[in-house]
Design an enzyme around this catalytic site. Structure first.
Site, PDB file in Angstrom:
ATOM      1  N   GLY A  13       0.825  -1.212   0.000  1.00  0.00           N
ATOM      2  CA  GLY A  13       0.000   0.000   0.000  1.00  0.00           C
ATOM      3  C   GLY A  13       0.851   1.251   0.000  1.00  0.00           C
ATOM      4  N   THR A 141       5.480   1.655   5.820  1.00  0.00           N
ATOM      5  CA  THR A 141       4.094   1.261   6.052  1.00  0.00           C
ATOM      6  C   THR A 141       3.431   2.240   6.998  1.00  0.00           C
ATOM      7  OG1 THR A 141       2.604  -0.301   7.108  1.00  0.00           O
ATOM      8  CG2 THR A 141       4.871  -0.467   7.768  1.00  0.00           C
ATOM      9  N   VAL A 142       2.260   2.724   6.630  1.00  0.00           N
ATOM     10  CA  VAL A 142       1.519   3.603   7.539  1.00  0.00           C
ATOM     11  C   VAL A 142       1.162   2.855   8.824  1.00  0.00           C
ATOM     12  CG1 VAL A 142       0.539   5.155   5.811  1.00  0.00           C
ATOM     13  CG2 VAL A 142      -0.692   3.057   6.390  1.00  0.00           C
ATOM     14  N   ASP A 143       1.123   1.530   8.750  1.00  0.00           N
ATOM     15  CA  ASP A 143       0.707   0.739   9.911  1.00  0.00           C
ATOM     16  C   ASP A 143       1.751   0.682  11.026  1.00  0.00           C
ATOM     17  OD1 ASP A 143      -1.795   0.083   8.896  1.00  0.00           O
ATOM     18  OD2 ASP A 143      -0.959  -1.562   7.714  1.00  0.00           O
ATOM     19  N   GLY A 188      -5.647   0.123  10.270  1.00  0.00           N
ATOM     20  CA  GLY A 188      -4.913  -0.679  11.248  1.00  0.00           C
ATOM     21  C   GLY A 188      -5.651  -1.975  11.502  1.00  0.00           C
ATOM     22  N   ARG A 299      -3.516   7.774   4.086  1.00  0.00           N
ATOM     23  CA  ARG A 299      -2.226   7.232   3.652  1.00  0.00           C
ATOM     24  C   ARG A 299      -1.603   8.041   2.514  1.00  0.00           C
ATOM     25  NH1 ARG A 299      -4.054   1.585   0.637  1.00  0.00           N
ATOM     26  NH2 ARG A 299      -4.513   2.514  -1.383  1.00  0.00           N
TER      27      ARG A 299
END
Lengths: 413, 413
Positions: A13, A141-143, A188, A299
């Site tokens: 992503g 990763t944004v996570d 998330g 994102r």
């Protein structure tokens, strides 16, 4: 020192700063004498397998520099899971035939968990067959769920966007005398780092988000009801943040309950966990409820990127290339926090077997006893990651993003 | 020249720049010798009726200046509809008793349609009873639907947020090879100006939004199906923008069809027109659909405000005061576009009877024949309104907003 060509590719992503890492890789690769051609692979490993390689040296250098401010994956991304060697050796053989045909000695893959797994497998196979390759994973990763890196590029900017908009929404909620419950759904699936970022929104030392529900704790509607109702009676205005991945005691996603809802024709309806909680509040607490789902906005909000995040993403790209040139392979270039006062981060190499297929969740000691907020330690950890502004260049009021020409070099096999 | 005190108040839905207008009114009022005390009314006309007035001269001037960058209504807002004189003269009597008790000679009301109606009624009653009052309306609305002003403060920043995020989402949609239809729902119950702003999102002269559905045209699912399916087959990636207020041929809101949907327990479900279209696409065209609803984000995104918008909002506040001091009353201070090359706007006074209770919609000649986009003329009109960046000051990575102390002066009646 290996002499040959290099491939840089992106996977997974997109984030606001994955292109800043690509920029770092490309700029450093241009500098290194042992790296001859610098190729981009279109859509990650998929493009590599299809020999869709383009010559980055032919791009306008200003467009390469613009990568620093361009959200999303400018090289193109994919969600390709490389099968294990036992399952399918032909794919490995194909990759290395291509590497050989294009004289690839350096491979940089910018991505999350799956991408680190891919680099791990490729570097392992190179060793096995005796092919000289320096393969380095560059995290994003944004996570924020990769292991053995203090944090992940992409997370800081998404966190900044969330904290900024929570601040704005809190201002908005305060204009009327009437009460309102706002439910904000953030990304998330298994790790609650993005939801936790809502705790950064503060005005005059007062926290603007009231409740934060994380995938790391069990979600219980009764408890939720009590939490929200108590605050609603006390404050009148309640702001709830919820991770898309919250689950009940049986491990079932709350979002799936929403997905089981149907319209009057029996059709499945779109909608996530934010709506599920919004609907619950509407029927059990008050009709004065609003649901905000950031969706992809969180994102790709490069207009609200964190300067720290952009610099670190860029730094990791450059350092990754430097480490590869030294002969390192099968590693991820990671962030190591030296200290918080002042905040400083350096890079270090982490063997990929320690990273691939693990997930870093919020440690339980960073979640409050009630399971509906994060602790000060967690806030201290997150705070420096959103620091600094770094706005994209603008033209006629709109951000200017990179436009790569992508001169494809043609298939050799 | 009237000598006495002044009240400034805000009303209606908040915007990113309604506080910039308040800042303009307050700063100019401070300067004018004939204006003695400068009071804010808490929550608009409601606070006036409750004598909730606070002394703005006692605020820290830096906090007054911060109003320029603070979204939402710092003085507090309301949705109060002043009844007509015929319906209820007592409210009018009460207002003027309060005006007299506090020696109010100047009244500035920042708001949309309803607020202009309020100023109109109050100034009319003042004339009728021979009370010397200069009452001026200062326009604001993200909807851009007030008559006799070239455009409305608040619109430019919301339009900039929409165009910016459409640009970001278009980058995001392009990362994978796989196709995707994105449906973006924007505000606009009767006028489609905010949806039209999606047409400003352009990269390399290529429009990023493919289809725009407005409340000004009849929405027909068959036509929509054809529009979307054709583009989906042709391009693979389709970005659709839709106003919340689109209606079918019978005048029924499409959003209401969505509202009739129920969950498995028969409960009404939250969700708007974006979801209704998303659901339609999912069941008739492709499952690859994403829905984005900006919700309140679009009206409070001060982190993405238009410099033009902030300056004009501030200018209108100041000019409104200057006009009042000259003795003008019963007017709205409006924007007059002198020209587009270079873009220049001045102010002018418009009698409120020409503004109150009218709505400015997108003229039909600015909508394409297919009824699914706006014309170049419309784009030329919108373009200068999003120009220029004007970021809020930041501290530790977050925007800093004003914090008024609000020293209430106590009730006199």
């Amino acid at each position: 020192m290996l002499i040959g060509n290099c491939i840089v590719a992106q996977s997974g992503g997109p984030t606001s700063v994955i292109n800043a890492s690509a920029c770092g890789v490309i700029m450093e690769a241009f500098k290194q004498e042992c790296i001859q051609e610098v190729y981009g692979a279109q859509n990650g490993i998929e493009g590599l397998l299809n020999q869709e390689l383009f010559d980055l040296r032919r791009e306008d250098i200003r467009q390469i520099e613009l990568l620093k401010h361009t959200p999303s994956s400018a090289l193109g991304s994919c969600r390709y899971h490389l099968p294990s060697l036992a399952e399918d050796e032909t794919t490995y053989k194909k990759i290395f035939e291509i590497f050989e045909a294009y004289n690839i000695k350096y491979f940089f893959y910018i991505g999350g968990n799956d991408s680190m797994d891919t680099v791990h497998k490729i570097s392992g196979y190179a060793k096995q067959i005796g092919y000289s390759l320096c393969a380095i994973g560059v995290p994003k990763t944004v996570d924020n769920d990769l292991m053995h890196t203090d944090h992940c590029p992409g997370y800081g900017s998404a966190a900044k966007y969330i904290a900024t908009t929570i601040s704005e929404m809190a201002e908005d909620a305060n204009v009327y005398k009437s009460n309102i419950i706002t439910v904000v759904e953030v990304m998330g699936r298994n790790a609650g780092w993005l939801a936790a970022a809502g705790a950064l929104a503060v005005k005059d030392n007062e926290k603007l988000a009231d409740l934060i529900y994380l995938p790391e704790t069990v979600f219980d509607f009764k408890k939720f009801h009590k939490d929200v109702e108590t605050l609603y009676k006390e404050k009148g205005k309640v702001l709830v943040i919820v991770s898309e991945g919250i689950r009940n005691a049986e491990g079932g996603y709350i979002a799936e309950q929403q997905a089981q809802q149907h319209d009057i024709f029996g059709h499945t309806q779109l909608g996530g966990v934010g709506q599920a909680l919004g609907n619950y509040i509407m029927h059990h607490i008050t009709k004065r409820v609003k649901v905000v789902e950031y969706g992809i906005l969180q994102r790709c909000a490069a207009h609200c990127a964190s300067e720290t995040d952009i610099s670190e993403a860029y730094m990791l790209g450059r350092e990754g290339v430097k480490e590869a040139v030294k002969g390192n392979t099968g590693c991820m270039i990671a962030l190591h926090r030296v200290g918080n006062k002042p905040y400083t981060c350096t890079t270090l190499l982490v063997p990929l077997e320690k990273v691939a297929n693990f997930e870093k969740k919020i440690p339980s000691e960073w979640i409050n006893e009630d399971g509906n907020y994060v602790t000060e330690d967690c806030i201290e950890y997150m705070k420096p990651l959103i620091a600094g502004e770094c706005y994209p260049p603008a033209d006629e009021g709109l951000p200017v993003y990179t436009k790569l020409e992508k001169h494809f070099i043609g298939k050799k096999l």
